[in-house]
Design a protein around this motif. Structure first.
Motif, PDB file in Angstrom:
ATOM      1  N   SER A 118      68.826  63.794  54.192  1.00  0.00           N
ATOM      2  CA  SER A 118      70.149  63.583  54.003  1.00  0.00           C
ATOM      3  C   SER A 118      70.754  62.774  52.718  1.00  0.00           C
ATOM      4  N   GLY A 119      69.702  62.032  52.253  1.00  0.00           N
ATOM      5  CA  GLY A 119      70.221  61.168  50.936  1.00  0.00           C
ATOM      6  C   GLY A 119      70.478  59.691  51.575  1.00  0.00           C
ATOM      7  N   GLU A 120      70.482  59.558  52.724  1.00  0.00           N
ATOM      8  CA  GLU A 120      70.747  58.098  53.202  1.00  0.00           C
ATOM      9  C   GLU A 120      70.134  57.090  52.666  1.00  0.00           C
ATOM     10  N   ILE A 121      68.757  57.404  52.676  1.00  0.00           N
ATOM     11  CA  ILE A 121      67.824  56.452  51.959  1.00  0.00           C
ATOM     12  C   ILE A 121      66.907  57.321  50.959  1.00  0.00           C
ATOM     13  N   LYS A 122      66.523  56.482  50.080  1.00  0.00           N
ATOM     14  CA  LYS A 122      65.636  56.951  48.912  1.00  0.00           C
ATOM     15  C   LYS A 122      64.400  56.088  48.963  1.00  0.00           C
ATOM     16  N   ARG A 123      63.214  56.689  49.324  1.00  0.00           N
ATOM     17  CA  ARG A 123      62.054  56.180  49.409  1.00  0.00           C
ATOM     18  C   ARG A 123      61.412  56.032  48.068  1.00  0.00           C
ATOM     19  N   THR A 124      60.736  54.888  47.848  1.00  0.00           N
ATOM     20  CA  THR A 124      59.715  54.664  46.521  1.00  0.00           C
ATOM     21  C   THR A 124      58.334  55.046  46.628  1.00  0.00           C
ATOM     22  N   PHE A 125      57.824  55.495  47.929  1.00  0.00           N
ATOM     23  CA  PHE A 125      56.496  55.914  48.056  1.00  0.00           C
ATOM     24  C   PHE A 125      55.481  55.053  47.595  1.00  0.00           C
ATOM     25  N   THR A 126      55.768  53.838  47.474  1.00  0.00           N
ATOM     26  CA  THR A 126      54.866  52.707  47.096  1.00  0.00           C
ATOM     27  C   THR A 126      53.895  52.431  48.365  1.00  0.00           C
ATOM     28  N   LYS A 127      54.466  51.348  49.201  1.00  0.00           N
ATOM     29  CA  LYS A 127      53.612  51.000  50.247  1.00  0.00           C
ATOM     30  C   LYS A 127      54.524  51.114  51.610  1.00  0.00           C
ATOM     31  N   ASP A 128      54.234  51.791  52.648  1.00  0.00           N
ATOM     32  CA  ASP A 128      54.953  51.652  53.808  1.00  0.00           C
ATOM     33  C   ASP A 128      54.213  51.001  55.001  1.00  0.00           C
ATOM     34  N   TYR A 129      54.615  50.720  55.929  1.00  0.00           N
ATOM     35  CA  TYR A 129      53.934  50.105  57.156  1.00  0.00           C
ATOM     36  C   TYR A 129      54.300  50.416  58.241  1.00  0.00           C
ATOM     37  N   GLU A 130      53.627  50.470  59.507  1.00  0.00           N
ATOM     38  CA  GLU A 130      53.747  50.959  60.779  1.00  0.00           C
ATOM     39  C   GLU A 130      53.059  49.980  61.735  1.00  0.00           C
ATOM     40  N   SER A 131      53.896  49.427  62.698  1.00  0.00           N
ATOM     41  CA  SER A 131      53.177  48.751  63.553  1.00  0.00           C
ATOM     42  C   SER A 131      53.548  49.267  64.993  1.00  0.00           C
ATOM     43  N   SER A 132      52.644  49.981  65.646  1.00  0.00           N
ATOM     44  CA  SER A 132      52.764  50.760  66.873  1.00  0.00           C
ATOM     45  C   SER A 132      52.119  49.828  68.025  1.00  0.00           C
ATOM     46  N   VAL A 133      52.883  49.598  69.033  1.00  0.00           N
ATOM     47  CA  VAL A 133      52.307  48.673  70.131  1.00  0.00           C
ATOM     48  C   VAL A 133      52.218  49.455  71.324  1.00  0.00           C
ATOM     49  N   PRO A 134      50.849  49.787  71.914  1.00  0.00           N
ATOM     50  CA  PRO A 134      50.749  50.409  73.044  1.00  0.00           C
ATOM     51  C   PRO A 134      51.616  49.663  74.309  1.00  0.00           C
ATOM     52  N   SER A 135      51.703  50.631  75.409  1.00  0.00           N
ATOM     53  CA  SER A 135      52.738  50.228  76.462  1.00  0.00           C
ATOM     54  C   SER A 135      52.071  49.098  77.239  1.00  0.00           C
TER      55      SER A 135
END
Length: 151
Positions: A118-135
């Motif tokens: 939608s153009g709401e964000i413009k990603r730089t595609f440099t470094k992204d991070y994800e932290s997923s926590v199991p239930s």
């Protein structure tokens, strides 16, 4: 002598085959085969959390990228939250009522891709991070996913 890894990296993509590779590396980490959460003698490492880093993008989310699973301390989260407050990253928080970490992560990524389209964000595609926590590690019994997208 016990040893532990600080991170492990694979080259992958978002294809079905790429997703299988990601599942396999997480299985190896969860089982202790790759000593990130556990040392080589299968002793759980207190005070660390696994975080995924997406980097070295060949193009965008449709191409190849490096996925690194890192062992981080609380300092990492303080630093990334500071980067969010400076506008360098956008934070996405999702949870799954049924405790399915995969569903939780998909919800977060779908939100990122929708905002990107939608153009709401413009990603730089440099470094992204994800932290997923199991239930099983949350107070509310729900799976939680935190994405930090470089903008």
């Amino acid at each position: 002598m016990a040893y532990k890894l600080k991170e492990v990296t694979i080259r992958t993509n978002n294809s079905e085959e790429g997703m299988k590779k990601i599942d396999e590396i997480w299985d190896d980490i969860s089982s202790g085969k790759l000593p990130i959460l556990f040392d080589s003698e299968h002793t759980f490492q207190q005070g660390i959390s696994p975080v995924s880093r997406y980097s070295n993008y060949s193009s965008d989310e449709s191409g190849d990228y490096d996925l690194s699973i890192m062992a981080v301390s609380v300092d990492f989260f303080q630093d990334i939250e500071l980067a969010v407050s400076k506008g360098l990253y956008k934070k996405y928080v999702e949870k799954d009522e049924n405790g399915d970490i995969g569903v939780c992560a998909r919800k977060a990524w779908e939100k990122v891709w929708a905002e990107q389209k939608s153009g709401e964000i413009k990603r730089t595609f440099t470094k992204d991070y994800e932290s997923s926590v199991p239930s099983k590690y949350t107070k509310d019994g729900k799976a939680h996913c935190y994405l930090y997208i470089a903008i």
